[in-house]
Design a protein around this motif. Structure first.
Motif, mmCIF file in Angstrom:
data_model
loop_
_atom_site.group_PDB
_atom_site.id
_atom_site.type_symbol
_atom_site.label_atom_id
_atom_site.label_comp_id
_atom_site.label_asym_id
_atom_site.label_seq_id
_atom_site.Cartn_x
_atom_site.Cartn_y
_atom_site.Cartn_z
ATOM 1 N N LEU A 56 -27.352 -21.606 -13.735
ATOM 2 C CA LEU A 56 -26.161 -22.404 -13.446
ATOM 3 C C LEU A 56 -25.208 -21.671 -12.518
ATOM 4 C CD1 LEU A 56 -25.415 -23.898 -16.981
ATOM 5 C CD2 LEU A 56 -26.405 -25.071 -15.009
ATOM 6 N N GLU A 57 -25.221 -20.333 -12.580
ATOM 7 C CA GLU A 57 -24.339 -19.558 -11.708
ATOM 8 C C GLU A 57 -24.920 -19.406 -10.310
ATOM 9 O OE1 GLU A 57 -23.746 -15.488 -11.655
ATOM 10 O OE2 GLU A 57 -21.588 -15.576 -11.711
ATOM 11 N N GLY A 58 -26.115 -19.937 -10.123
ATOM 12 C CA GLY A 58 -26.740 -19.801 -8.818
ATOM 13 C C GLY A 58 -27.504 -18.516 -8.711
ATOM 14 N N GLU A 59 -28.311 -18.236 -9.733
ATOM 15 C CA GLU A 59 -29.073 -16.985 -9.799
ATOM 16 C C GLU A 59 -29.829 -16.710 -8.514
ATOM 17 O OE1 GLU A 59 -32.930 -15.262 -12.242
ATOM 18 O OE2 GLU A 59 -32.466 -17.392 -12.186
ATOM 19 N N ARG A 60 -29.662 -15.482 -8.031
ATOM 20 C CA ARG A 60 -30.464 -15.026 -6.904
ATOM 21 C C ARG A 60 -31.579 -14.141 -7.430
ATOM 22 N NH1 ARG A 60 -25.485 -12.838 -3.362
ATOM 23 N NH2 ARG A 60 -24.803 -12.309 -5.462
ATOM 24 N N ARG A 61 -32.713 -14.195 -6.765
ATOM 25 C CA ARG A 61 -33.810 -13.328 -7.184
ATOM 26 C C ARG A 61 -33.386 -11.874 -7.079
ATOM 27 N NH1 ARG A 61 -38.916 -14.441 -3.751
ATOM 28 N NH2 ARG A 61 -39.280 -12.334 -4.558
ATOM 29 N N LEU A 62 -33.958 -11.054 -7.948
ATOM 30 C CA LEU A 62 -33.687 -9.616 -7.869
ATOM 31 C C LEU A 62 -34.091 -9.071 -6.510
ATOM 32 C CD1 LEU A 62 -34.771 -8.317 -11.380
ATOM 33 C CD2 LEU A 62 -32.495 -8.152 -10.354
ATOM 34 N N GLY A 63 -35.260 -9.477 -6.040
ATOM 35 C CA GLY A 63 -35.726 -9.087 -4.720
ATOM 36 C C GLY A 63 -35.917 -10.325 -3.875
ATOM 37 N N GLY A 64 -36.466 -10.130 -2.684
ATOM 38 C CA GLY A 64 -36.837 -11.274 -1.864
ATOM 39 C C GLY A 64 -35.855 -11.612 -0.769
ATOM 40 N N ALA A 65 -34.567 -11.324 -0.995
ATOM 41 C CA ALA A 65 -33.587 -11.529 0.061
ATOM 42 C C ALA A 65 -33.495 -10.244 0.879
ATOM 43 C CB ALA A 65 -32.242 -11.891 -0.553
ATOM 44 N N GLY A 66 -32.473 -10.122 1.683
ATOM 45 C CA GLY A 66 -32.236 -8.857 2.352
ATOM 46 C C GLY A 66 -31.883 -7.788 1.338
ATOM 47 N N VAL A 67 -32.114 -6.543 1.700
ATOM 48 C CA VAL A 67 -31.869 -5.442 0.760
ATOM 49 C C VAL A 67 -30.408 -5.400 0.341
ATOM 50 C CG1 VAL A 67 -31.838 -2.919 0.557
ATOM 51 C CG2 VAL A 67 -33.820 -4.071 1.556
#
Length: 349
Positions: A56-67
Motif C-alpha cells: 500500500l505504501e508503494g513498495e519498491r523492490r530491494l533490488g532491480g532499480a538503480g543502485v
C-alpha cells in the motif's frame, strides 16, 4: 518528480504502521484476509500485515532499480521503525584497521564483556551501519554484549572480494584491540543478517583466530546452486528471487562464485567453524541454503542450533519494534547469543 509516497515523511508513515499493528488481531485478520499457506507453513499474521502495508505504501523492490534508488529505499524503511530499547546504549565511531565501524556499549556493562562483530545485510550492495542501528542496539542490550558493527565496502563500486576482505580486517582488529574496545578477547563472536550472515560465515571459516560463536540470520551461503526455496518464495515475500539475481550480479563475477569467500558452503572442511545459532525464515528464498549450511556444519562436528521461524519472512530482525513474532524471534536469537558467549565452552560465568 517524487511520488506521493515519497512526499509523506517517514515519521508519519511510521506512526500509521505502528497504529495498524496495535489493532486487535481479529481486526488485523479482517484487513489482510485469509491466511497465507505454503510448503506446509502458515505465514504469521504480523508478517502478512507488514507485506500488505508495504504494498500500500508503494513498495519498491530491494533490488532491480538503480543502485542509489535501492539504497534510498532501504534507508526509508529504517526511518519508518526508529524505536530503540529503553536501556541507553553509548556509541562511538571506530577505525577498525581502515574499515569504518561503530561500537555499541549498553549502559552499565562492565569492561571485559563479550563482543559481537556484526555485519549488516543488504545484498552486498545496499544497507549500512544506520539501516541496522536498531538491530545492533537490541542485540547489545538483550544479549548484554558490546557490538561492533562494520561499514564494509559495497558493490558495485567495490565488488567481491572487497566486502569479505573488510569483514576479515575488522574482525582481526577486534581481536587485536579487544581491551581498547572493553571486550574479552576470548569471547568475540561474529554475526550478521542475509549478506551480513554470509560475511560472518566467511569470517568464521577464514579468520586466523576462530570466533567464540556465530549468530547467523537467514544467511546467503552458496551462489552456485538454486535450491527449492528460491522457487517456492520467488515473489511476494519481501526478498524476491529477482532481487537475489540483481544483488549477485552486482556483487560477484560468475567465475568466482564457487570461491569460499563468496560461498562458504563450499569449503572443503567446516570442522573448525565456531558454535553457531542459525535462524532462517520459513517464507524466504534463502531458507534452504541456510539450513543446508547448518546441516553441513553439524555433520562436520560443529555445535549448531538451527531454528526455522517458519511463519516469518526475510528481514524480520529489522522489524522487531513492531512487536509480535519478529520481536519474539529476535529475542530468541539474542538469548542464544548471550548463552553462547557467557556459558560457552570457554567457561565464562
Amino acid at each position: 518528480m517524487a511520488s506521493l509516497v515519497e512526499m509523506v515523511p517517514p515519521s508519519v508513515s511510521g506512526r500509521v504502521l505502528r497504529s495498524v499493528f496495535a489493532l486487535p488481531e481479529p481486526v488485523k485478520r479482517l484487513i489482510v484476509g485469509a491466511p497465507v499457506r505454503r510448503d506446509g507453513q502458515r505465514l504469521a499474521l504480523d508478517a502478512q500485515l507488514l507485506l500488505l502495508m508495504m504494498r500500500l505504501e508503494g513498495e519498491r523492490r530491494l533490488g532491480g532499480a538503480g543502485v542509489e534508488q535501492a539504497r534510498e529505499g532501504l534507508a526509508r524503511t529504517k526511518a519508518l521503525l526508529p524505536k530503540v530499547p529503553e536501556r541507553p546504549v553509548a556509541t562511538r565511531e571506530i577505525d577498525a584497521g581502515g574499515v569504518p565501524a561503530r561500537l555499541y556499549t549498553p549502559k552499565g556493562l562492565a569492561d571485559g564483556s563479550p563482543l559481537l562483530v556484526f555485519y549488516h545485510g543488504g545484498g552486498w550492495v545496499i544497507g549500512d551501519i544506520d539501516t541496522h542501528d536498531t538491530v545492533c542496539r537490541y542485540l547489545a542490550v538483550h544479549a548484554d554484549v558490546r557490538v561492533l558493527t562494520v561499514e564494509y565496502r559495497l558493490a558495485p563500486e567495490h565488488p567481491y572480494p572487497a566486502a569479505p576482505d573488510d569483514a576479515l580486517t575488522a574482525y582481526g582488529y577486534a581481536v587485536e584491540h579487544a581491551a581498547e574496545l572493553g571486550a574479552d578477547p576470548s569471547a568475540i563472536a561474529v554475526g550478521g543478517d542475509s549478506a551480513g550472515g554470509n560475511l560472518a560465515a566467511v569470517v568464521g571459516l577464514l579468520a586466523e583466530r576462530t570466533p567464540a560463536f556465530a549468530l547467523l540470520f537467514y544467511p546467503a551461503t552458496d551462489f552456485t546452486v538454486r535450491r527449492r526455496s528460491r522457487e517456492l518464495f520467488a515473489e511476494g515475500f519481501y526478498l524476491t528471487d529477482d532481487d537475489m539475481v540483481w544483488f549477485s550480479d552486482h556483487y560477484c563475477p560468475r567465475e568466482r562464485r564457487a570461491e569460499v569467500k563468496a560461498s562458504p558452503m563450499l569449503a572443503d572442511d567446516l570442522s573448525g567453524f565456531p558454535a553457531t545459532y542459525l535462524v532462517t525464515a520459513g517464507f524466504d528464498p534463502l531458507r534452504d541454503e541456510g539450513e543446508e549450511f547448518a546441516r553441513r556444519l553439524e555433520k562436520a562436528g560443529v555445535r549448531v542450533a538451527l531454528r526455522r521461524q517458519e511463519d516469518l519472512i526475510h528481514g524480520f530482525a529489522n522489524t522487531w519494534s513492531l512487536g509480535g513474532r519478529a520481536l519474539e524471534a529476535l529475542s530468541e536469537a539474542a538469548g542464544a547469543l548471550r548463552t553462547g558467549l557467557y556459558a560457552g565452552p570457554r567457561g565464562r560465568n
